[in-house]
Motif scaffolding. Structure first.
Motif, PDB file in Angstrom:
ATOM      1  N   THR A  31       0.845  -1.192   0.000  1.00  0.00           N
ATOM      2  CA  THR A  31       0.000   0.000   0.000  1.00  0.00           C
ATOM      3  C   THR A  31       0.884   1.248   0.000  1.00  0.00           C
ATOM      4  O   THR A  31       1.876   1.329   0.723  1.00  0.00           O
ATOM      5  N   GLN A  32       0.508   2.231  -0.812  1.00  0.00           N
ATOM      6  CA  GLN A  32       1.326   3.417  -1.006  1.00  0.00           C
ATOM      7  C   GLN A  32       1.667   4.103   0.325  1.00  0.00           C
ATOM      8  O   GLN A  32       0.822   4.218   1.212  1.00  0.00           O
ATOM      9  N   ASN A  33       2.921   4.523   0.418  1.00  0.00           N
ATOM     10  CA  ASN A  33       3.420   5.322   1.547  1.00  0.00           C
ATOM     11  C   ASN A  33       3.296   4.630   2.911  1.00  0.00           C
ATOM     12  O   ASN A  33       3.148   5.292   3.936  1.00  0.00           O
ATOM     13  N   THR A  34       3.397   3.298   2.903  1.00  0.00           N
ATOM     14  CA  THR A  34       3.393   2.563   4.185  1.00  0.00           C
ATOM     15  C   THR A  34       4.802   2.120   4.570  1.00  0.00           C
ATOM     16  O   THR A  34       5.063   1.907   5.757  1.00  0.00           O
ATOM     17  N   ASN A  35       5.706   1.965   3.607  1.00  0.00           N
ATOM     18  CA  ASN A  35       7.089   1.571   3.906  1.00  0.00           C
ATOM     19  C   ASN A  35       7.964   2.818   4.004  1.00  0.00           C
ATOM     20  O   ASN A  35       8.895   3.027   3.224  1.00  0.00           O
ATOM     21  N   THR A  36       7.643   3.671   4.949  1.00  0.00           N
ATOM     22  CA  THR A  36       8.371   4.934   5.089  1.00  0.00           C
ATOM     23  C   THR A  36       8.671   5.211   6.558  1.00  0.00           C
ATOM     24  O   THR A  36       8.040   4.654   7.455  1.00  0.00           O
ATOM     25  N   CYS A  37       9.664   6.074   6.777  1.00  0.00           N
ATOM     26  CA  CYS A  37      10.052   6.474   8.130  1.00  0.00           C
ATOM     27  C   CYS A  37      10.645   7.876   8.046  1.00  0.00           C
ATOM     28  O   CYS A  37      10.832   8.413   6.942  1.00  0.00           O
ATOM     29  N   PRO A  38      10.978   8.499   9.165  1.00  0.00           N
ATOM     30  CA  PRO A  38      11.552   9.854   9.111  1.00  0.00           C
ATOM     31  C   PRO A  38      12.793   9.960   8.231  1.00  0.00           C
ATOM     32  O   PRO A  38      13.016  10.994   7.585  1.00  0.00           O
ATOM     33  N   THR A  39      13.615   8.886   8.165  1.00  0.00           N
ATOM     34  CA  THR A  39      14.832   8.958   7.354  1.00  0.00           C
ATOM     35  C   THR A  39      14.527   8.998   5.868  1.00  0.00           C
ATOM     36  O   THR A  39      15.017   9.874   5.138  1.00  0.00           O
ATOM     37  N   CYS A  40      13.703   8.060   5.375  1.00  0.00           N
ATOM     38  CA  CYS A  40      13.447   8.065   3.923  1.00  0.00           C
ATOM     39  C   CYS A  40      12.433   9.131   3.522  1.00  0.00           C
ATOM     40  O   CYS A  40      12.281   9.419   2.337  1.00  0.00           O
ATOM     41  N   LEU A  41      11.773   9.746   4.509  1.00  0.00           N
ATOM     42  CA  LEU A  41      10.932  10.911   4.224  1.00  0.00           C
ATOM     43  C   LEU A  41      11.717  12.217   4.347  1.00  0.00           C
ATOM     44  O   LEU A  41      11.183  13.290   4.108  1.00  0.00           O
ATOM     45  N   ALA A  42      12.995  12.098   4.743  1.00  0.00           N
ATOM     46  CA  ALA A  42      13.889  13.255   4.891  1.00  0.00           C
ATOM     47  C   ALA A  42      13.360  14.277   5.888  1.00  0.00           C
ATOM     48  O   ALA A  42      13.454  15.486   5.671  1.00  0.00           O
ATOM     49  N   LEU A  43      12.803  13.787   6.986  1.00  0.00           N
ATOM     50  CA  LEU A  43      12.315  14.705   8.012  1.00  0.00           C
ATOM     51  C   LEU A  43      13.499  15.297   8.782  1.00  0.00           C
ATOM     52  O   LEU A  43      14.534  14.643   8.944  1.00  0.00           O
ATOM     53  N   PRO A  44      13.372  16.514   9.275  1.00  0.00           N
ATOM     54  CA  PRO A  44      14.492  17.161   9.997  1.00  0.00           C
ATOM     55  C   PRO A  44      14.969  16.325  11.184  1.00  0.00           C
ATOM     56  O   PRO A  44      14.157  15.788  11.948  1.00  0.00           O
ATOM     57  N   GLY A  45      16.260  16.184  11.305  1.00  0.00           N
ATOM     58  CA  GLY A  45      16.851  15.457  12.422  1.00  0.00           C
ATOM     59  C   GLY A  45      17.081  13.983  12.182  1.00  0.00           C
ATOM     60  O   GLY A  45      17.799  13.337  12.946  1.00  0.00           O
ATOM     61  N   ALA A  46      16.476  13.431  11.122  1.00  0.00           N
ATOM     62  CA  ALA A  46      16.666  12.002  10.819  1.00  0.00           C
ATOM     63  C   ALA A  46      17.977  11.814  10.061  1.00  0.00           C
ATOM     64  O   ALA A  46      18.265  12.532   9.100  1.00  0.00           O
ATOM     65  N   LEU A  47      18.795  10.840  10.488  1.00  0.00           N
ATOM     66  CA  LEU A  47      20.110  10.640   9.888  1.00  0.00           C
ATOM     67  C   LEU A  47      20.216   9.269   9.216  1.00  0.00           C
ATOM     68  O   LEU A  47      19.648   8.283   9.705  1.00  0.00           O
ATOM     69  N   PRO A  48      20.933   9.185   8.105  1.00  0.00           N
ATOM     70  CA  PRO A  48      21.099   7.902   7.398  1.00  0.00           C
ATOM     71  C   PRO A  48      22.137   7.005   8.068  1.00  0.00           C
ATOM     72  O   PRO A  48      23.110   7.482   8.639  1.00  0.00           O
ATOM     73  N   VAL A  49      21.903   5.696   7.984  1.00  0.00           N
ATOM     74  CA  VAL A  49      22.870   4.683   8.430  1.00  0.00           C
ATOM     75  C   VAL A  49      23.010   3.669   7.295  1.00  0.00           C
ATOM     76  O   VAL A  49      22.010   3.101   6.845  1.00  0.00           O
ATOM     77  N   LEU A  50      24.219   3.456   6.803  1.00  0.00           N
ATOM     78  CA  LEU A  50      24.438   2.610   5.633  1.00  0.00           C
ATOM     79  C   LEU A  50      24.068   1.155   5.893  1.00  0.00           C
ATOM     80  O   LEU A  50      24.432   0.578   6.915  1.00  0.00           O
ATOM     81  N   ASN A  51      23.363   0.561   4.932  1.00  0.00           N
ATOM     82  CA  ASN A  51      22.998  -0.856   4.956  1.00  0.00           C
ATOM     83  C   ASN A  51      24.221  -1.679   4.526  1.00  0.00           C
ATOM     84  O   ASN A  51      24.646  -1.631   3.372  1.00  0.00           O
ATOM     85  N   LYS A  52      24.768  -2.448   5.449  1.00  0.00           N
ATOM     86  CA  LYS A  52      25.987  -3.224   5.191  1.00  0.00           C
ATOM     87  C   LYS A  52      25.771  -4.247   4.080  1.00  0.00           C
ATOM     88  O   LYS A  52      26.663  -4.518   3.264  1.00  0.00           O
ATOM     89  N   GLU A  53      24.567  -4.828   4.010  1.00  0.00           N
ATOM     90  CA  GLU A  53      24.290  -5.853   3.001  1.00  0.00           C
ATOM     91  C   GLU A  53      24.322  -5.261   1.599  1.00  0.00           C
ATOM     92  O   GLU A  53      24.765  -5.914   0.650  1.00  0.00           O
ATOM     93  N   ALA A  54      23.861  -4.032   1.437  1.00  0.00           N
ATOM     94  CA  ALA A  54      23.912  -3.373   0.128  1.00  0.00           C
ATOM     95  C   ALA A  54      25.363  -3.188  -0.314  1.00  0.00           C
ATOM     96  O   ALA A  54      25.709  -3.392  -1.488  1.00  0.00           O
ATOM     97  N   LEU A  55      26.212  -2.827   0.628  1.00  0.00           N
ATOM     98  CA  LEU A  55      27.638  -2.677   0.325  1.00  0.00           C
ATOM     99  C   LEU A  55      28.247  -4.009  -0.099  1.00  0.00           C
ATOM    100  O   LEU A  55      29.017  -4.084  -1.066  1.00  0.00           O
ATOM    101  N   ARG A  56      27.880  -5.063   0.603  1.00  0.00           N
ATOM    102  CA  ARG A  56      28.406  -6.399   0.281  1.00  0.00           C
ATOM    103  C   ARG A  56      27.984  -6.828  -1.127  1.00  0.00           C
ATOM    104  O   ARG A  56      28.790  -7.343  -1.913  1.00  0.00           O
ATOM    105  N   LYS A  57      26.728  -6.601  -1.459  1.00  0.00           N
ATOM    106  CA  LYS A  57      26.229  -7.004  -2.779  1.00  0.00           C
ATOM    107  C   LYS A  57      26.873  -6.191  -3.895  1.00  0.00           C
ATOM    108  O   LYS A  57      27.158  -6.708  -4.975  1.00  0.00           O
ATOM    109  N   ALA A  58      27.124  -4.914  -3.641  1.00  0.00           N
ATOM    110  CA  ALA A  58      27.825  -4.083  -4.636  1.00  0.00           C
ATOM    111  C   ALA A  58      29.230  -4.624  -4.873  1.00  0.00           C
ATOM    112  O   ALA A  58      29.699  -4.710  -6.016  1.00  0.00           O
ATOM    113  N   GLY A  59      29.904  -5.013  -3.785  1.00  0.00           N
ATOM    114  CA  GLY A  59      31.241  -5.581  -3.913  1.00  0.00           C
ATOM    115  C   GLY A  59      31.237  -6.896  -4.667  1.00  0.00           C
ATOM    116  O   GLY A  59      32.154  -7.185  -5.456  1.00  0.00           O
TER     117      GLY A  59
END
Length: 475
Positions: A31-59
């Protein structure tokens, strides 16, 4: 007269469970806009944390294409505003990506090969999705922040054919190493095509046009052909400098044309600068060892199939082009059949009966079923001709192979007594032809075989039949 220059940018959605910089799920079609949080909505104060698995798959991808894997890489901020990008910027890797300087070999039908260089592969966060509903436009941010691996080739391709061969090999690789489902219909494998032309023999690179977000091999090929034709016509008409400008275009599959979307931005337009909310990315020794260990790649599997099973390069290429087809073939062989017959029944008989995008792995015929059917041929239970009838029946109505063979009355007769009686009747009814055969007309042997098969309604075991017939005619 003209040479086509093509470079490709492929966006591969990595199959991680969560997004690139937050823990929201990446599941498709929620359902639209249900898989969201302050980080992916870019709300003030929310900070990104890198997904280690994405880095592994890129490598892992870097390992697969023989690239340099940068043990230290950085993220950068790319500024732009689109309605489906709530932050008004994208976190990407411009200056030092995780993967650089790889290559991929494409294979032509005539047996020739060509190496295409890969400039880089970098991680970045995907945007959301615009949904246009009549006069209203809606934004779904479920996809915002999904991890993408953008794979950028060098401009080494010289035709639509080469571009499609490159993309199909790339698609196969990401599926083999299981870093993406690469589902083009769902947007997990999206392609931007950069096209330009130049007089043959000229080394200069002229104005390139980008055709954006194409998600079908057929559409990609057609878009390239149309854009090349447009640029050639402009060159020949003397309007090249006015009409061919650096821009982003869309492919209109209905009107069969490429259409201007917007002027192409330069790096300066995006105001890149180092991402202030993320530290540098360091691949430690343990992760580096992990990403250097990847599953068997298509070319390696192809080479193994040729050596291990004695099949030719072309058939091995067809079978290993898709991971599911390669697994299907291997599962067929587990039924104890010869590789030669497995190839024929998979690539000719079954594949020839499938249409509408249905593959062997998605067809009603499982690898065990097809392998069992081939085994019944090799066991002389049924003939090859009868097996085709069984296959047609199974595709239409399904069922158990042995039950279908019995139901259709296709089981071969190998009873020597029954076949001897049948042959005696035929020879007795054709005494004149028997005499001709014995006088030297060897070609009549085929006549007797045909009569015997007709009398048995095709159920006679050909090998047993031939042995008995030869013995009878030699008396």
């Amino acid at each position: 007269m003209f040479e086509t220059i093509i470079g490709l940018e492929v966006h591969v959605q990595l199959n991680t469970e969560s997004k690139l910089f937050c823990s929201c799920p990446t599941s498709f079609n929620h359902t639209q806009n249900t898989n969201t949080c302050p980080t992916c909505l870019a709300l003030p104060g929310a900070l990104p944390v890198l997904n280690k698995e994405a880095l592994r798959k890129a490598g892992m991808f870097g390992t697969a294409v023989g690239a340099t894997i940068n043990r230290t890489s950085f993220f950068d901020r790319k500024s732009y505003f689109y309605p489906d990008s709530p932050s008004a910027y994208q976190i990407t890797q411009l200056y030092t990506p995780i993967v650089e300087h790889g290559h991929l070999v494409i294979d032509f039908e005539d047996g020739n090969h060509k190496t295409i260089r890969i400039n880089r592969a970098h991680l970045e966060a995907d945007a959301g999705k615009n949904i246009h509903d009549g006069p209203i436009s809606k934004v779904d941010l479920n996809r915002a922040g999904t991890p993408l691996l953008e794979i950028v080739s060098e401009p080494d391709m010289r035709s639509a054919e080469e571009a499609i061969l490159y993309l199909k090999k790339l698609h196969s690789i990401v599926r083999y190493i299981d870093i993406s489902d690469a589902n083009m219909q769902e947007g997990s494998f999206r392609v931007d095509v950069n096209v330009s032309i130049r007089p043959r023999g000229d080394e200069k690179l002229y104005t390139r046009v980008e055709i954006k977000n194409i998600n079908s091999f057929r559409f990609i090929q057609r878009a390239i052909e149309l854009e090349v034709a447009r640029q050639k016509e402009a060159w020949e008409d003397g309007t090249y400098e006015d009409e061919i400008v650096q821009e982003t275009r869309l492919f209109d599959q209905v009107k069969q044309e490429t259409r201007s979307m917007r002027g192409k931005e330069e790096a300066a337009d995006y105001r890149y600068f180092p991402e202030p909310d993320l530290l540098k990315v360091i691949v430690d020794d343990a992760m580096y060892a992990d990403i250097c260990t990847i599953p068997e790649l298509p070319d390696a599997k192809k080479e193994r199939f040729v050596k291990e099973f004695g099949i030719n390069d072309y058939n091995a290429s067809v079978i290993t082009a898709e991971l599911e087809t390669a697994h299907y073939f291997e599962e067929m062989l587990e039924q104890g059949i010869t590789a030669k017959n497995a190839v024929t029944w998979l690539t000719v008989e079954l594949a020839g009966r499938l249409s509408g995008g249905v593959s062997p792995s998605t067809s009603p015929i499982s690898a065990v079923m097809l392998g069992t059917l081939v085994k019944r041929i090799e066991e002389s239970v049924i003939s090859g001709k009868a097996a085709k009838e069984v296959l047609d029946y199974l595709l239409d109505k399904g069922g158990d192979i042995d039950e279908v063979i019995e139901k259709l009355g296709l089981k071969q007769v190998s009873d020597t007594g029954a076949l001897e009686a049948l042959i005696d009747e035929i020879l007795s009814a054709n005494a004149d032809k028997v005499a001709e055969y014995k006088s030297g007309k060897d070609k009549l042997f085929g006549f007797f075989v045909g009569q015997a098969m007709k009398a048995s309604k095709g159920s006679a075991n050909p090998n047993t039949l031939n042995e008995i017939l030869q013995a009878k005619l030699a008396q």
